[in-house]
Design an enzyme around this catalytic site. Sequence first.
Site, short mmCIF file in Angstrom:
data_model
loop_
_atom_site.label_atom_id
_atom_site.label_comp_id
_atom_site.label_asym_id
_atom_site.label_seq_id
_atom_site.Cartn_x
_atom_site.Cartn_y
_atom_site.Cartn_z
N TYR A 1 -10.91 1.12 10.55
CA TYR A 1 -12.04 1.66 9.88
C TYR A 1 -12.30 0.81 8.67
O TYR A 1 -13.27 1.27 7.82
CB TYR A 1 -11.96 3.33 9.51
CG TYR A 1 -10.57 3.56 8.45
CD1 TYR A 1 -10.69 3.24 7.09
CD2 TYR A 1 -9.56 4.07 9.06
CE1 TYR A 1 -9.55 3.58 6.38
CE2 TYR A 1 -8.65 4.43 8.27
CZ TYR A 1 -8.55 4.29 6.91
OH TYR A 1 -7.45 4.57 6.00
N LYS A 2 -11.81 -0.31 8.53
CA LYS A 2 -12.28 -1.05 7.48
C LYS A 2 -12.98 -2.28 7.98
O LYS A 2 -14.03 -2.21 8.57
CB LYS A 2 -10.97 -1.71 6.54
CG LYS A 2 -9.98 -0.78 6.06
CD LYS A 2 -8.77 -1.07 5.55
CE LYS A 2 -7.80 -0.13 4.71
NZ LYS A 2 -8.59 0.64 3.55
N ASP B 1 1.64 -5.42 8.28
CA ASP B 1 0.52 -4.53 8.22
C ASP B 1 -0.79 -5.17 8.06
O ASP B 1 -0.99 -5.89 6.85
CB ASP B 1 0.75 -3.40 6.92
CG ASP B 1 -0.42 -2.55 6.82
OD1 ASP B 1 -1.33 -2.67 7.30
OD2 ASP B 1 -0.24 -1.28 5.98
N ARG C 1 -12.82 -4.35 -7.35
CA ARG C 1 -12.52 -4.81 -5.90
C ARG C 1 -13.72 -4.94 -5.01
O ARG C 1 -14.53 -3.95 -4.80
CB ARG C 1 -11.48 -3.82 -5.28
CG ARG C 1 -11.13 -4.58 -3.91
CD ARG C 1 -10.03 -3.65 -3.54
NE ARG C 1 -10.40 -2.45 -2.65
CZ ARG C 1 -9.96 -1.71 -1.77
NH1 ARG C 1 -8.77 -1.97 -1.37
NH2 ARG C 1 -10.80 -0.67 -0.93
N PHE D 1 0.75 -1.14 -0.19
CA PHE D 1 -0.01 -0.02 -0.07
C PHE D 1 0.83 1.32 0.06
O PHE D 1 1.97 1.23 0.72
CB PHE D 1 -1.04 -0.03 1.14
CG PHE D 1 -1.93 0.92 1.21
CD1 PHE D 1 -3.06 0.89 0.27
CD2 PHE D 1 -1.84 2.01 2.15
CE1 PHE D 1 -3.96 1.92 -0.08
CE2 PHE D 1 -3.03 3.14 1.89
CZ PHE D 1 -4.07 2.91 0.86
#
Lengths: 429, 429
Positions: free
Chosen positions: B239-240, B214, B388, B142
């Site tokens: 927040y995912k 991560d 996605r 990322f």
Amino acid sequence: MSSSTGGIGATEAHTRKRRTFKDCQLLDAADRLAHFRGKFSLPENTVYLDGNSLGPLPVATPARIAEVVEQEWGKDLISSWNKHGWFIMANKVASKIARIVGARAHEMVVGDSTSVNLFKVVSAAARLRPDRHVIVSERANFPTDLYMLEGLIRQLGSKYVLRLADNDGEINSSITADVAVVVLTHVSFRTGRMLDMAKYTQLAHEAGALIVWDLAHSAGAVHVDLAAAGADFAVGCGYKFLNGGPGAPAFLYVAERLQELCEQPLCGWFGHARPFAFESPYAPAEGAQRFQCGTPPILSLAALEVGVDLMLEASQEHLLAKSAALCELFITLVKQECGRWDFRLVSPRNACERGSQICLAHPESYAIVQALILENVVGDFRAPDILRFGFAPLYNSYTTVWTAVQKLQLVMREGLWDKPEYKQRSAVT
Amino acid sequence: MSSSTGGIGATEAHTRKRRTFKDCQLLDAADRLAHFRGKFSLPENTVYLDGNSLGPLPVATPARIAEVVEQEWGKDLISSWNKHGWFIMANKVASKIARIVGARAHEMVVGDSTSVNLFKVVSAAARLRPDRHVIVSERANFPTDLYMLEGLIRQLGSKYVLRLADNDGEINSSITADVAVVVLTHVSFRTGRMLDMAKYTQLAHEAGALIVWDLAHSAGAVHVDLAAAGADFAVGCGYKFLNGGPGAPAFLYVAERLQELCEQPLCGWFGHARPFAFESPYAPAEGAQRFQCGTPPILSLAALEVGVDLMLEASQEHLLAKSAALCELFITLVKQECGRWDFRLVSPRNACERGSQICLAHPESYAIVQALILENVVGDFRAPDILRFGFAPLYNSYTTVWTAVQKLQLVMREGLWDKPEYKQRSAVT
């Protein structure tokens, strides 16, 4: 009451007219900011003199938070980043805070904590003075500022040194030709003493150093004009006088003239020139935006914006004048009503040299603060012996100052502070 | 549909029974997590397959936020730090997240952003291997992770090098005896590919390096056992899949065996052994707590806690099994219903090698994602050509997967993606 930095002489006091509750009521009646009290949901009968630790809740905040939570997050979900401007929310709040501290919108970012922001700007400043390895600060600075400087210096390596001044005179003499960065807090959390921003900025610049100002106890409380002072960098706090809520995002200022030269190590995707191109390597955004890092905390930003909006509704001139007047009234009334007890004024006697807080020293300060809280007068204790009272001008009135001093008198007269449980100091008040 | 990493052969598909809507309904009827859908306030008729970007709002969150804002902040003000446990709120949430990723409470802290936390742990890890100067990561990591590593390396000086692997094989060969730290993302944001945490951790350790994981796309979605894998450090996102709200605080893990050796540069007052003694110099707190920095964001923490609590209500075993089953169903249905269009499976075909998301490549992926959103199927686009879809098992059902694929078929069949406005890619979807 005696003063460490210039007292009100007994003679002078005797010649003054005694202040009455009626006087305070008249001051309230003439106060052009009086209606702001109703814009905060402070508990009835509470005199809140701790807004320099945590500002109170604006009446408008719950509805705004509910909107962000229930409508934006709940119903519009991920589309809110565009639809409700989450991407630019931090910039919007930043542009508003900029107006409070004499900065331009593109010189300000909002996010992270004051501590993290300090790390960013001192890192950037040090990199702009690569041949110098001394960072100057004050031993009496807010501890987290010093901790962050220590951490940064450990990271930068052993050639760097933290030079701590023990008093104002030592700040001057510490700023020598080997200094890369001077890190000063504008208003002291412990004493309320305010440094002359323009003067120290000039001293730093004359020595070839850069300067970072911590405005945690300044923004929204005292006159700050970063541009006029020629400041290089600044950081500050959202949850004190800006009333942004507990742990609100902090702010960060970088003067335009330095921005394109600046590199800072916490260079996350929100500081990238094109964050959603997902490209490497890192390319810094323009302006202060390159000091952003991770995904901004939307709920906290929304709360902060309400607090800042409220601050901007008021005339800055009225705010600053009232802040000084409240502090002055408090000193006068403490002397008048509590003169027989041994309170020492720790804050500077001169209004131009202090922030929007008054600190008194007393051997039983911790116990007195606890007893006052039971009487609904909320101030706080700072070790070793300080009673600290913040006079945020938006929601405090002249009669609340009267009440606070009457309660202080009551606590002393009746010995309400003298309880065994107050001998044990809790972790924090 | 073809697959880049192992396809479903045509022969195999023909021998399989065709899946029907009724099949999906039966799966829903047998789903022991089905009642969790009602615990999220998702909009009616929306199929939300973007919880890996922003998790939806739990029904319980608005009331909890209102309580923190109106009662705790509004009425109890500064006293809430003690009275309502604000001081330990981050620790409480951390101890709960620890249970989700195979850690112990004192190995986890919550706060700051994933980016900032990555900086802390990689700084600490690098300092534990002072004689080595290579940091290994993946070019496909990322971007913000890579940006933060670049920023750290600039700070640490020119002897440090970032070595980026271009594929899995190169990760292996990159981990040589000069490597200080390996920084890998467990589940790829772009493809959903999941790395074998135990295997790469062992590889790093055999080379004498430390490893940082991560977990942004892992926590709450796939099996993670940091202790069993022997991981050194980890960071992750609130927040995912943890449904903590936009910009929720992130988490950070440090294995107990390393804690007392660790120094990290962002050493603010909340990581101090005695934060309210206001003493200098810095003295790190015990355990992972020394990785805390500034004042924690209380409103955001409260929201995160609700999301994490919901995750802990569900059986981890059921969660992981359902996650895999939803992904598998999606692949099967895309092949069955949309086989005539040129979708290529980008995610690994083997469920053990991927996270809780399925990525398809298509030349018109951006336009297709936009058209699907208009049909209330929310997925997202990732450059250059990826659709996605995240299959968070708490609130997605088997029939919603059916609906998603039917809408995909509709979009393709009717050419709904073929609109001029979709030719212009917006900043982000």
